[in-house]
Motif scaffolding. Sequence first.
Motif, mmCIF file in Angstrom:
data_model
loop_
_atom_site.group_PDB
_atom_site.id
_atom_site.type_symbol
_atom_site.label_atom_id
_atom_site.label_comp_id
_atom_site.label_asym_id
_atom_site.label_seq_id
_atom_site.Cartn_x
_atom_site.Cartn_y
_atom_site.Cartn_z
ATOM 1 N N CYS A 1 -4.433 5.429 5.746
ATOM 2 C CA CYS A 1 -3.324 6.258 6.266
ATOM 3 C C CYS A 1 -3.695 7.482 7.108
ATOM 4 O O CYS A 1 -4.841 8.189 6.817
ATOM 5 N N ALA A 2 -2.955 7.805 8.139
ATOM 6 C CA ALA A 2 -3.317 9.050 8.942
ATOM 7 C C ALA A 2 -2.078 9.864 9.173
ATOM 8 O O ALA A 2 -1.260 9.222 9.039
ATOM 9 N N LEU B 1 0.918 -1.173 0.176
ATOM 10 C CA LEU B 1 -0.142 0.043 -0.026
ATOM 11 C C LEU B 1 0.965 1.271 0.002
ATOM 12 O O LEU B 1 2.054 1.224 0.601
ATOM 13 N N SER B 2 0.419 2.459 -0.558
ATOM 14 C CA SER B 2 1.061 3.612 -0.762
ATOM 15 C C SER B 2 0.249 4.782 -0.271
ATOM 16 O O SER B 2 -0.922 4.592 -0.303
ATOM 17 N N TYR C 1 4.457 3.973 3.011
ATOM 18 C CA TYR C 1 4.261 2.583 2.683
ATOM 19 C C TYR C 1 3.824 1.722 3.548
ATOM 20 O O TYR C 1 4.200 1.983 4.821
ATOM 21 N N LEU C 2 3.105 0.460 3.322
ATOM 22 C CA LEU C 2 2.956 -0.425 4.053
ATOM 23 C C LEU C 2 3.167 -1.695 3.227
ATOM 24 O O LEU C 2 2.036 -2.004 2.498
ATOM 25 N N GLN C 3 3.778 -2.455 3.655
ATOM 26 C CA GLN C 3 4.021 -3.762 2.960
ATOM 27 C C GLN C 3 3.341 -4.811 3.568
ATOM 28 O O GLN C 3 3.647 -4.877 4.795
ATOM 29 N N LEU C 4 2.368 -5.500 3.114
ATOM 30 C CA LEU C 4 1.491 -6.687 3.744
ATOM 31 C C LEU C 4 1.870 -8.007 3.198
ATOM 32 O O LEU C 4 1.753 -8.144 1.965
ATOM 33 N N PHE D 1 4.063 -7.426 8.347
ATOM 34 C CA PHE D 1 3.630 -6.043 7.771
ATOM 35 C C PHE D 1 5.191 -5.207 8.069
ATOM 36 O O PHE D 1 5.579 -5.221 9.297
ATOM 37 N N THR D 2 5.418 -4.204 7.265
ATOM 38 C CA THR D 2 6.459 -3.206 7.366
ATOM 39 C C THR D 2 5.830 -2.050 6.941
ATOM 40 O O THR D 2 5.485 -1.888 5.752
ATOM 41 N N ILE D 3 6.066 -1.069 8.068
ATOM 42 C CA ILE D 3 5.535 0.268 7.421
ATOM 43 C C ILE D 3 7.112 1.040 7.195
ATOM 44 O O ILE D 3 8.017 0.867 7.712
ATOM 45 N N SER D 4 7.150 1.940 5.971
ATOM 46 C CA SER D 4 8.106 2.804 5.816
ATOM 47 C C SER D 4 7.855 4.188 5.267
ATOM 48 O O SER D 4 6.566 4.257 4.729
#
Length: 127
Positions: free
Chosen positions: A98-99, A20-21, A82-85, A70-73
């Motif tokens: 996103c917030a 996700l972006s 970004y969120l890698q799921l 999951f990885t947030i960057s």
Amino acid sequence: QVQLVESGGGSVQDGGSLRLSCAASGFIYNRYSSYCMAWFRQAPGKEREGVALVYPAGGTYYVDSVKGRFTISRDNPNDTLYLQLNNLKPDETAMYYCAAQPGNYCYLWKPADFLYWGQGTQVTVSS
């Protein structure tokens, strides 16, 4: 006015992956890099749940259920989150948001503190 636009959602099978972006814009008084950024999700009939957040200095925090998957960057020069799921599960089917919250005082269990929200991107995981 800060605007957040999510993308990257879709339909995957159990165990699948998505990235996700969240494109951010409209920063006038404070730069994107000074914001705490987070991902939340909400499934039909359920409360909004915090998934992951990244502080301005780069530290991260995850809800226990997604740790290791999951990885947030954040890409500060390009104002993008970004969120890698990975290894997605059917019960993680939800709208992902996103917030943004200025500063360092932000918590996944206090979504009301986040000042700006995107419209969400749908993630559907089938068994």
